[in-house]
Design a protein around this motif. Sequence first.
Motif, PDB file in Angstrom:
ATOM      1  N   GLY A  76      12.964 -27.175 -13.415  1.00 32.05           N
ATOM      2  CA  GLY A  76      12.175 -26.662 -14.523  1.00 32.05           C
ATOM      3  C   GLY A  76      12.119 -25.152 -14.470  1.00 32.05           C
ATOM      4  O   GLY A  76      11.785 -24.575 -13.422  1.00 32.05           O
ATOM      5  N   VAL A  77      12.481 -24.502 -15.561  1.00 31.90           N
ATOM      6  CA  VAL A  77      12.416 -23.043 -15.654  1.00 31.90           C
ATOM      7  C   VAL A  77      11.467 -22.694 -16.789  1.00 31.90           C
ATOM      8  O   VAL A  77      11.626 -23.193 -17.913  1.00 31.90           O
ATOM      9  N   GLU A  78      10.506 -21.835 -16.507  1.00 28.94           N
ATOM     10  CA  GLU A  78       9.457 -21.535 -17.485  1.00 28.94           C
ATOM     11  C   GLU A  78       8.967 -20.108 -17.261  1.00 28.94           C
ATOM     12  O   GLU A  78       8.801 -19.670 -16.118  1.00 28.94           O
ATOM     13  N   MET A  79       8.737 -19.372 -18.361  1.00 27.46           N
ATOM     14  CA  MET A  79       8.239 -18.013 -18.232  1.00 27.46           C
ATOM     15  C   MET A  79       6.715 -17.962 -18.192  1.00 27.46           C
ATOM     16  O   MET A  79       6.133 -16.954 -17.791  1.00 27.46           O
ATOM     17  N   SER A  80       6.053 -19.038 -18.588  1.00 30.22           N
ATOM     18  CA  SER A  80       4.589 -19.063 -18.601  1.00 30.22           C
ATOM     19  C   SER A  80       4.056 -19.459 -17.231  1.00 30.22           C
ATOM     20  O   SER A  80       4.272 -20.571 -16.767  1.00 30.22           O
ATOM     21  N   GLU A  81       3.338 -18.560 -16.580  1.00 31.95           N
ATOM     22  CA  GLU A  81       2.743 -18.870 -15.283  1.00 31.95           C
ATOM     23  C   GLU A  81       1.692 -19.969 -15.414  1.00 31.95           C
ATOM     24  O   GLU A  81       1.484 -20.745 -14.483  1.00 31.95           O
ATOM     25  N   THR A  82       1.055 -20.051 -16.565  1.00 32.85           N
ATOM     26  CA  THR A  82       0.079 -21.115 -16.800  1.00 32.85           C
ATOM     27  C   THR A  82       0.751 -22.483 -16.764  1.00 32.85           C
ATOM     28  O   THR A  82       0.267 -23.419 -16.125  1.00 32.85           O
ATOM     29  N   MET A  83       1.886 -22.621 -17.437  1.00 33.31           N
ATOM     30  CA  MET A  83       2.603 -23.889 -17.453  1.00 33.31           C
ATOM     31  C   MET A  83       3.202 -24.213 -16.083  1.00 33.31           C
ATOM     32  O   MET A  83       3.237 -25.375 -15.668  1.00 33.31           O
ATOM     33  N   LEU A  84       3.648 -23.194 -15.367  1.00 31.32           N
ATOM     34  CA  LEU A  84       4.157 -23.417 -14.021  1.00 31.32           C
ATOM     35  C   LEU A  84       3.058 -23.938 -13.097  1.00 31.32           C
ATOM     36  O   LEU A  84       3.277 -24.882 -12.325  1.00 31.32           O
ATOM     37  N   ALA A  85       1.875 -23.340 -13.178  1.00 26.93           N
ATOM     38  CA  ALA A  85       0.761 -23.784 -12.344  1.00 26.93           C
ATOM     39  C   ALA A  85       0.362 -25.219 -12.674  1.00 26.93           C
ATOM     40  O   ALA A  85       0.085 -26.022 -11.771  1.00 26.93           O
ATOM     41  N   GLU A  86       0.331 -25.551 -13.951  1.00 23.82           N
ATOM     42  CA  GLU A  86       0.008 -26.918 -14.368  1.00 23.82           C
ATOM     43  C   GLU A  86       1.027 -27.908 -13.798  1.00 23.82           C
ATOM     44  O   GLU A  86       0.664 -28.968 -13.288  1.00 23.82           O
ATOM     45  N   ALA A  87       2.306 -27.559 -13.883  1.00 24.20           N
ATOM     46  CA  ALA A  87       3.356 -28.461 -13.404  1.00 24.20           C
ATOM     47  C   ALA A  87       3.324 -28.595 -11.885  1.00 24.20           C
ATOM     48  O   ALA A  87       3.552 -29.686 -11.345  1.00 24.20           O
ATOM     49  N   ARG A  88       3.065 -27.499 -11.185  1.00 23.00           N
ATOM     50  CA  ARG A  88       2.990 -27.575  -9.719  1.00 23.00           C
ATOM     51  C   ARG A  88       1.881 -28.534  -9.278  1.00 23.00           C
ATOM     52  O   ARG A  88       2.038 -29.259  -8.293  1.00 23.00           O
ATOM     53  N   HIS A  89       0.780 -28.521  -9.993  1.00 27.56           N
ATOM     54  CA  HIS A  89      -0.323 -29.420  -9.662  1.00 27.56           C
ATOM     55  C   HIS A  89       0.006 -30.862 -10.046  1.00 27.56           C
ATOM     56  O   HIS A  89      -0.166 -31.786  -9.233  1.00 27.56           O
ATOM     57  N   ARG A  90       0.502 -31.041 -11.260  1.00 27.90           N
ATOM     58  CA  ARG A  90       0.735 -32.391 -11.770  1.00 27.90           C
ATOM     59  C   ARG A  90       1.850 -33.112 -11.018  1.00 27.90           C
ATOM     60  O   ARG A  90       1.767 -34.321 -10.782  1.00 27.90           O
ATOM     61  N   PHE A  91       2.896 -32.381 -10.646  1.00 26.39           N
ATOM     62  CA  PHE A  91       4.076 -33.008 -10.041  1.00 26.39           C
ATOM     63  C   PHE A  91       4.231 -32.624  -8.572  1.00 26.39           C
ATOM     64  O   PHE A  91       5.342 -32.544  -8.062  1.00 26.39           O
ATOM     65  N   SER A  92       3.118 -32.403  -7.888  1.00 24.23           N
ATOM     66  CA  SER A  92       3.174 -31.925  -6.503  1.00 24.23           C
ATOM     67  C   SER A  92       3.938 -32.880  -5.595  1.00 24.23           C
ATOM     68  O   SER A  92       4.678 -32.443  -4.700  1.00 24.23           O
ATOM     69  N   SER A  93       3.798 -34.187  -5.798  1.00 23.07           N
ATOM     70  CA  SER A  93       4.490 -35.146  -4.923  1.00 23.07           C
ATOM     71  C   SER A  93       6.000 -35.097  -5.153  1.00 23.07           C
ATOM     72  O   SER A  93       6.790 -35.218  -4.205  1.00 23.07           O
ATOM     73  N   ASP A  94       6.428 -34.918  -6.407  1.00 24.05           N
ATOM     74  CA  ASP A  94       7.867 -34.823  -6.702  1.00 24.05           C
ATOM     75  C   ASP A  94       8.455 -33.544  -6.119  1.00 24.05           C
ATOM     76  O   ASP A  94       9.605 -33.539  -5.648  1.00 24.05           O
ATOM     77  N   ILE A  95       7.676 -32.469  -6.140  1.00 21.39           N
ATOM     78  CA  ILE A  95       8.128 -31.214  -5.530  1.00 21.39           C
ATOM     79  C   ILE A  95       8.270 -31.402  -4.023  1.00 21.39           C
ATOM     80  O   ILE A  95       9.269 -30.987  -3.423  1.00 21.39           O
ATOM     81  N   ALA A  96       7.293 -32.036  -3.396  1.00 16.33           N
ATOM     82  CA  ALA A  96       7.324 -32.251  -1.942  1.00 16.33           C
ATOM     83  C   ALA A  96       8.513 -33.103  -1.528  1.00 16.33           C
ATOM     84  O   ALA A  96       9.079 -32.909  -0.440  1.00 16.33           O
ATOM     85  N   ARG A  97       8.908 -34.048  -2.383  1.00 16.77           N
ATOM     86  CA  ARG A  97      10.033 -34.936  -2.064  1.00 16.77           C
ATOM     87  C   ARG A  97      11.379 -34.318  -2.408  1.00 16.77           C
ATOM     88  O   ARG A  97      12.428 -34.922  -2.161  1.00 16.77           O
ATOM     89  N   GLY A  98      11.379 -33.132  -2.994  1.00 24.84           N
ATOM     90  CA  GLY A  98      12.631 -32.463  -3.316  1.00 24.84           C
ATOM     91  C   GLY A  98      13.281 -32.931  -4.596  1.00 24.84           C
ATOM     92  O   GLY A  98      14.431 -32.566  -4.872  1.00 24.84           O
ATOM     93  N   ARG A  99      12.556 -33.708  -5.391  1.00 25.02           N
ATOM     94  CA  ARG A  99      13.135 -34.180  -6.654  1.00 25.02           C
ATOM     95  C   ARG A  99      12.909 -33.199  -7.792  1.00 25.02           C
ATOM     96  O   ARG A  99      13.584 -33.280  -8.826  1.00 25.02           O
ATOM     97  N   LEU A 100      11.961 -32.288  -7.648  1.00 24.68           N
ATOM     98  CA  LEU A 100      11.651 -31.330  -8.707  1.00 24.68           C
ATOM     99  C   LEU A 100      11.603 -29.925  -8.121  1.00 24.68           C
ATOM    100  O   LEU A 100      10.944 -29.682  -7.102  1.00 24.68           O
ATOM    101  N   HIS A 101      12.306 -29.012  -8.793  1.00 25.38           N
ATOM    102  CA  HIS A 101      12.322 -27.608  -8.394  1.00 25.38           C
ATOM    103  C   HIS A 101      11.867 -26.784  -9.597  1.00 25.38           C
ATOM    104  O   HIS A 101      12.481 -26.865 -10.673  1.00 25.38           O
ATOM    105  N   LEU A 102      10.808 -26.011  -9.425  1.00 34.93           N
ATOM    106  CA  LEU A 102      10.262 -25.193 -10.498  1.00 34.93           C
ATOM    107  C   LEU A 102      10.503 -23.720 -10.206  1.00 34.93           C
ATOM    108  O   LEU A 102      10.317 -23.264  -9.079  1.00 34.93           O
TER     109      LEU A 102
END
Length: 210
Positions: A76-102
């Motif tokens: 996921g590539v996004e210029m809005s820090e607000t949307m990045l923060a929302e996604a980091r919180h919502r998809f934290s488990s997917d990020i930890a498992r290496g399935r999502l890179h923001l």
Amino acid sequence: MSLVDRALTALARQLGEPTGFAGRIVGRLLNRTNRSIVVAAVAATECGPAAHVADIGFGGVGLEALLECDGTVVHGVEMSETMLAEARHRFSSDIARGRLHLQSGRMESLPLADSALDAIISTNTIYFVSDLATALRELARVLAPGGRLVLGVGDPDQMSTMPFTRTGFRLRPIDQLVSALRDAGFDPIDDRRVGDKPGAFHLLVCDRPV
């Protein structure tokens, strides 16, 4: 500037780059109203297991739908820090498992390596890009040969009737977008409509030649 014009300008700014509390509200409303469009864009990628797929200028629905595809690695590539923060919180488990890179970035200068992706979706973003040619060349650069771009665009005639598009939006004709995509190296380009009503949303499904 009248109060109405100021309100419309503020709304257009939030639609282009959601920021702060108001941006979080706008982002959630966009996710709700655009869900069917974004899901159709994800389906149009036709990506299989182990594919690397990106949502450029994401809201949340696209990331969710891409993560539902078995085995995909999602970027996921996004210029809005607000949307990045929302996604980091919502998809934290997917990020930890290496399935999502923001990553933070703009379409005109993507923080991705050459040929890194098998597919890209980007919906309701191109209106906020001033240098269209540079942005489309960047999308082509990060796609592997044979990769697919699905660019979602509201019908410009329909969108021109919406008061908030009077400022901050670049409503380009579809044939102009198709021509620019060809100049960036995409071929073929299929203009698919989401729905059969006049003014239906466009999905420009574009392949990068092998």
